[in-house]
Design an enzyme around this catalytic site. Structure first.
Site, PDB file in Angstrom:
ATOM      1  N   ASP A  95       0.833  -1.208   0.000  1.00  0.00           N
ATOM      2  CA  ASP A  95       0.000   0.000   0.000  1.00  0.00           C
ATOM      3  C   ASP A  95       0.871   1.263   0.000  1.00  0.00           C
ATOM      4  OD1 ASP A  95      -2.679   0.616  -0.192  1.00  0.00           O
ATOM      5  OD2 ASP A  95      -3.125   0.451   1.946  1.00  0.00           O
ATOM      6  N   ALA A 152      -4.516   9.929   6.498  1.00  0.00           N
ATOM      7  CA  ALA A 152      -3.438  10.238   5.556  1.00  0.00           C
ATOM      8  C   ALA A 152      -2.875   8.920   5.028  1.00  0.00           C
ATOM      9  CB  ALA A 152      -2.347  11.048   6.257  1.00  0.00           C
ATOM     10  N   ASN A 154       0.398   7.821   5.078  1.00  0.00           N
ATOM     11  CA  ASN A 154       1.710   7.321   5.511  1.00  0.00           C
ATOM     12  C   ASN A 154       1.632   6.134   6.476  1.00  0.00           C
ATOM     13  OD1 ASN A 154       0.678   9.027   7.421  1.00  0.00           O
ATOM     14  ND2 ASN A 154       2.618   9.995   7.926  1.00  0.00           N
ATOM     15  N   LYS A 177     -12.577   6.786   6.400  1.00  0.00           N
ATOM     16  CA  LYS A 177     -12.223   6.946   4.980  1.00  0.00           C
ATOM     17  C   LYS A 177     -10.705   7.047   4.859  1.00  0.00           C
ATOM     18  CE  LYS A 177     -11.339  10.343   2.336  1.00  0.00           C
ATOM     19  NZ  LYS A 177     -10.259   9.841   1.452  1.00  0.00           N
ATOM     20  N   GLU A 180      -6.982   8.113  -0.507  1.00  0.00           N
ATOM     21  CA  GLU A 180      -7.138   7.427  -1.813  1.00  0.00           C
ATOM     22  C   GLU A 180      -5.821   6.753  -2.234  1.00  0.00           C
ATOM     23  OE1 GLU A 180      -7.054  11.255  -3.614  1.00  0.00           O
ATOM     24  OE2 GLU A 180      -6.179  10.471  -5.435  1.00  0.00           O
ATOM     25  N   THR A 233      -5.865  20.933   4.349  1.00  0.00           N
ATOM     26  CA  THR A 233      -7.061  20.079   4.459  1.00  0.00           C
ATOM     27  C   THR A 233      -7.676  20.245   5.845  1.00  0.00           C
ATOM     28  OG1 THR A 233      -6.085  18.493   2.935  1.00  0.00           O
ATOM     29  CG2 THR A 233      -7.918  17.702   4.268  1.00  0.00           C
ATOM     30  N   GLY A 253       0.100  18.617   9.837  1.00  0.00           N
ATOM     31  CA  GLY A 253       1.511  18.576   9.460  1.00  0.00           C
ATOM     32  C   GLY A 253       2.425  19.293  10.436  1.00  0.00           C
ATOM     33  N   CYS A 285       4.739  12.818   9.948  1.00  0.00           N
ATOM     34  CA  CYS A 285       4.304  14.174  10.300  1.00  0.00           C
ATOM     35  C   CYS A 285       5.164  14.814  11.377  1.00  0.00           C
ATOM     36  CB  CYS A 285       2.861  14.127  10.767  1.00  0.00           C
ATOM     37  SG  CYS A 285       2.622  12.897  12.044  1.00  0.00           S
ATOM     38  N   GLU A 382       6.617  22.228   5.148  1.00  0.00           N
ATOM     39  CA  GLU A 382       6.686  20.775   5.325  1.00  0.00           C
ATOM     40  C   GLU A 382       6.953  20.132   3.965  1.00  0.00           C
ATOM     41  OE1 GLU A 382       3.040  18.546   6.090  1.00  0.00           O
ATOM     42  OE2 GLU A 382       4.112  17.457   7.649  1.00  0.00           O
ATOM     43  N   LYS A 452      -0.528  24.893  17.884  1.00  0.00           N
ATOM     44  CA  LYS A 452      -0.524  25.883  16.793  1.00  0.00           C
ATOM     45  C   LYS A 452      -1.219  25.287  15.548  1.00  0.00           C
ATOM     46  CE  LYS A 452       3.641  28.134  16.875  1.00  0.00           C
ATOM     47  NZ  LYS A 452       5.114  28.179  17.078  1.00  0.00           N
ATOM     48  N   GLU A 459      -4.355  12.216  20.253  1.00  0.00           N
ATOM     49  CA  GLU A 459      -4.648  10.801  20.072  1.00  0.00           C
ATOM     50  C   GLU A 459      -3.843  10.023  21.110  1.00  0.00           C
ATOM     51  OE1 GLU A 459      -4.109  10.284  15.628  1.00  0.00           O
ATOM     52  OE2 GLU A 459      -6.274  10.062  15.826  1.00  0.00           O
TER      53      GLU A 459
HETATM   54  P1  NDP Z   1      -4.160  15.415   2.849  1.00  0.00           P
HETATM   55  O1  NDP Z   1      -4.429  16.567   3.727  1.00  0.00           O
HETATM   56  O2  NDP Z   1      -3.970  15.656   1.405  1.00  0.00           O
HETATM   57  O3  NDP Z   1      -5.333  14.341   2.975  1.00  0.00           O
HETATM   58  C1  NDP Z   1      -5.709  13.785   4.211  1.00  0.00           C
HETATM   59  C2  NDP Z   1      -7.055  13.096   4.056  1.00  0.00           C
HETATM   60  O4  NDP Z   1      -8.085  14.079   3.930  1.00  0.00           O
HETATM   61  C3  NDP Z   1      -7.160  12.209   2.825  1.00  0.00           C
HETATM   62  O5  NDP Z   1      -7.914  11.058   3.155  1.00  0.00           O
HETATM   63  C4  NDP Z   1      -7.902  13.107   1.858  1.00  0.00           C
HETATM   64  O6  NDP Z   1      -8.573  12.371   0.874  1.00  0.00           O
HETATM   65  C5  NDP Z   1      -8.871  13.793   2.780  1.00  0.00           C
HETATM   66  N1  NDP Z   1      -9.426  15.066   2.304  1.00  0.00           N
HETATM   67  C6  NDP Z   1      -8.887  15.933   1.416  1.00  0.00           C
HETATM   68  N2  NDP Z   1      -9.689  17.017   1.265  1.00  0.00           N
HETATM   69  C7  NDP Z   1     -10.767  16.831   2.081  1.00  0.00           C
HETATM   70  C8  NDP Z   1     -11.941  17.588   2.391  1.00  0.00           C
HETATM   71  N3  NDP Z   1     -12.168  18.787   1.835  1.00  0.00           N
HETATM   72  N4  NDP Z   1     -12.828  17.092   3.286  1.00  0.00           N
HETATM   73  C9  NDP Z   1     -12.603  15.897   3.888  1.00  0.00           C
HETATM   74  N5  NDP Z   1     -11.516  15.126   3.620  1.00  0.00           N
HETATM   75  C10 NDP Z   1     -10.597  15.588   2.749  1.00  0.00           C
HETATM   76  O7  NDP Z   1      -2.886  14.694   3.499  1.00  0.00           O
HETATM   77  P2  NDP Z   1      -2.010  13.516   2.900  1.00  0.00           P
HETATM   78  O8  NDP Z   1      -2.829  12.298   2.728  1.00  0.00           O
HETATM   79  O9  NDP Z   1      -1.233  14.058   1.752  1.00  0.00           O
HETATM   80  O10 NDP Z   1      -1.018  13.230   4.143  1.00  0.00           O
HETATM   81  C11 NDP Z   1       0.092  14.000   4.404  1.00  0.00           C
HETATM   82  C12 NDP Z   1      -0.193  15.041   5.479  1.00  0.00           C
HETATM   83  O11 NDP Z   1      -0.692  14.417   6.645  1.00  0.00           O
HETATM   84  C13 NDP Z   1       1.069  15.764   5.914  1.00  0.00           C
HETATM   85  O12 NDP Z   1       0.819  17.142   6.051  1.00  0.00           O
HETATM   86  C14 NDP Z   1       1.359  15.170   7.268  1.00  0.00           C
HETATM   87  O13 NDP Z   1       2.107  15.987   8.098  1.00  0.00           O
HETATM   88  C15 NDP Z   1      -0.001  14.890   7.794  1.00  0.00           C
HETATM   89  N6  NDP Z   1       0.058  13.868   8.826  1.00  0.00           N
HETATM   90  C16 NDP Z   1      -0.173  14.241  10.126  1.00  0.00           C
HETATM   91  C17 NDP Z   1      -0.046  13.323  11.149  1.00  0.00           C
HETATM   92  C18 NDP Z   1      -0.321  13.704  12.558  1.00  0.00           C
HETATM   93  O14 NDP Z   1      -0.660  12.826  13.332  1.00  0.00           O
HETATM   94  N7  NDP Z   1      -0.211  14.943  12.965  1.00  0.00           N
HETATM   95  C19 NDP Z   1       0.344  11.936  10.885  1.00  0.00           C
HETATM   96  C20 NDP Z   1       0.513  11.645   9.492  1.00  0.00           C
HETATM   97  C21 NDP Z   1       0.390  12.599   8.504  1.00  0.00           C
HETATM   98  P3  NDP Z   1      -7.816  11.892  -0.473  1.00  0.00           P
HETATM   99  O15 NDP Z   1      -6.338  11.993  -0.231  1.00  0.00           O
HETATM  100  O16 NDP Z   1      -8.258  10.515  -0.618  1.00  0.00           O
HETATM  101  O17 NDP Z   1      -8.286  12.817  -1.537  1.00  0.00           O
END
Ligand code: NDP
Length: 485
Positions: A95, A152, A154, A177, A180, A233, A253, A285, A382, A452, A459
């Site tokens: 994956d 996300a 990762n 969810k 993708e 997001t 992030g 993250c 980031e 911030k 969690e």
């Molecule tokens: P994204 O913000 O692009 O997406 C996160 C999720 O939100 C995906 O499932 C995405 O769907 C969904 N999404 C996007 N737009 C919307 C919307 N308008 N309404 C509801 N859901 C939405 O993040 P990434 O997947 O690219 O992951 C990387 C980011 O996640 C980095 O910034 C990282 O730092 C952060 N992260 C934070 C962690 C923490 O615990 N603080 C841990 C791991 C990552 P889809 O992608 O399917 O379109």
């Protein structure tokens, strides 16, 4: 290509796999080869409705069980996950592209830890009794209802469990969810929970892009949204949740600082910087991507770091010897390559790496820039890839001020052999998840989350219970009611 424990359909709703090929197809790509290994279909409005309706219907029955009964299901699921760690880890590797060497140690196992921990807590969730003379108040800890988790890419198994386990322990239903980009692993979490005895509808998984997530967030049946994702997001999802006055947890992030003082054990500091920048090819993250190194040891630090990075085994992620794998997607690889080019153009000193690796799949070299200035893009944004920015500092005060000069506040670390300084510095750093002489440990017993722009809520740990339940207070009068008229 085949892989173990293949999910049999795109969605898992009401205790069973469900397919609807009318949804937009989403190609699942193995990052180490670029090959398509599966197709899932985004949830259509019919699927979204089915998932929400089943969660809503099932939740009150789940909440009516005792905490011990709920906890037993979660602990059984934890045992199954551990028994299947190998297969689940291979699936996680397909994956995400992360090396099996990592996934076997971290992903299903940390998911199982969360199920076990919150399974253990479920039976001891209580309210309190507050005596007020003859009268008294008692509180009831009640579930929120239907919670939505959005993940996300990762850590798809871990995120599905970190959100699901506390939600379910408190008596909620979880509708998850996945991203993708990594849609497969959460389906296996749902399958295992049901095998462990979870009633149908309590943990549903549906696929889709952002718009599917958005439709869940705005649905009035949803009481809470927990997102792991980027800050942009997070802002959108938080705003949409606010419109319905819903509870939120936002795990977003970061651009976290790691401060290395000249009295630090050099190899430990280098080890922390490696874990905090190159694990999961830098797609973490909480990574400490701004590495502030005290001037006197900078060159020694860079020399040792370069030597140790040369030992990274870059290759087939399914080979147990591999310790550094590809980026999750071609898109993410190109985003990171752009940042590397910006780093070069801004005049940072490229110490090692800086290129795509000439092999199939989305591989980048572990990259280190030195002489990075605070205002460079690679020091402010980031990157979410294997790119470390090394900055120099002279005094403790200077390092703290510069470390805090960011909109993010997820993590921070300090390496020093002066323990008083370690605690003094960490107390002043604006971040939620911090480390002294270590980096990126995330045991389920400890709260995890940011300050911030990096997030809201926590969690893991007992604290997550507050984020998945609310208190009802009940005033009980023992005497007569004295009304004025
Ligand atoms: P994204 O913000 O692009 O997406 C996160 C999720 O939100 C995906 O499932 C995405 O769907 C969904 N999404 C996007 N737009 C919307 C919307 N308008 N309404 C509801 N859901 C939405 O993040 P990434 O997947 O690219 O992951 C990387 C980011 O996640 C980095 O910034 C990282 O730092 C952060 N992260 C934070 C962690 C923490 O615990 N603080 C841990 C791991 C990552 P889809 O992608 O399917 O379109």
């Amino acid at each position: 290509m085949t892989y173990p424990t293949q999910p049999t359909a795109s969605h898992f709703i009401d205790g069973t796999y469900v397919e609807d090929t009318n949804g937009t197809p989403i190609a699942v790509i193995y990052p180490a080869s670029g090959e398509q290994i599966a197709t899932v279909y985004a949830a259509t409005p019919k699927i979204v409705e089915q998932a929400l309706a089943s969660a809503k219907r099932a939740q009150k029955h789940w909440a009516a069980l005792s905490g011990t009964e709920r906890g037993r299901v979660l602990r059984r699921a934890a045992d199954i996950m551990r028994e299947r760690n190998h297969d689940l880890s291979v699936l996680e590797t397909y994956d995400t592209g992360k090396p099996y060497q990592e996934t076997i140690a971290v992903d299903a196992t940390s998911g199982a830890d969360a199920l076990e921990y919150f399974g253990g807590l479920a039976g001891s969730l209580t309210g309190e009794h507050i005596q007020l003379g003859e009268d008294w108040v008692y509180t009831r800890r009640e579930p929120l209802g239907v919670c939505v988790g959005i993940g996300a890419w990762n850590y798809p198994t871990q995120i599905a469990c970190w959100k699901g386990a506390p939600a379910l322990a408190c008596g909620n239903a979880m509708l998850f969810k996945p991203s993708e980009t990594t849609p497969l692993c959460a389906l296996k979490v749902a399958e295992i929970l049901h095998e462990a005895g979870l009633p149908a509808g309590i943990y549903n998984v549906i696929q889709g892009l952002g718009e599917v997530g958005a439709s869940l967030v705005s649905d009035p049946r949803v009481a809470k949204v927990s997102l792991t994702g980027s800050v942009p997001t997070g802002k959108k999802v938080y705003a949409a949740a606010a419109a319905g006055m819903k509870h939120v947890t936002m795990e977003l992030g970061g651009k976290s600082p790691l401060l290395i003082f000249d009295d630090a054990d050099l190899d430990n500091a280098v080890g922390g910087a490696i874990l905090g920048n190159f694990y999961s090819s830098g797609q973490v993250c909480s990574n400490g991507t701004r590495v502030f190194v005290q001037k006197g040891i900078k060159e020694a630090f860079l020399k040792r770091l370069t030597e140790r990075l040369a030992n990274a085994v870059i290759g087939d992620p399914l080979d147990e010897a591999t310790s550094f794998g590809p980026m999750v997607s071609e898109r993410q690889m190109n985003i990171v390559l752009d940042y590397i080019e910006q780093g070069k153009a801004e005049g940072a000193r490229l110490v090692t790496g800086g290129e795509r690796i000439d092999r199939e799949g989305f591989y980048l070299q572990p990259t280190v820039f030195a002489d990075v200035k605070d205002d460079m893009v690679i020091a402010r944004e980031e990157i979410f890839g294997p790119v470390m920015a090394v900055l120099d500092f002279e005094t403790e005060e200077d390092a703290i001020a510069r470390a805090n000069a960011t909109e993010f506040g997820l993590s921070a670390g300090v390496f020093t052999s002066d323990l008083s300084r370690g605690h003094r510095v960490i107390a002043q750093l604006e971040a939620g998840s911090c480390f002294i002489n270590s980096y990126n440990d995330a045991p389920v017993e400890a709260p995890f989350g940011g300050t911030k722009m990096s997030g809201v809520g926590r969690e893991n740990s007992k604290d997550a219970i507050n984020n998945y339940s609310e208190l009802k207070s009940v005033y009980v009068r023992m005497g007569d009611v004295e009304a004025p008229y």
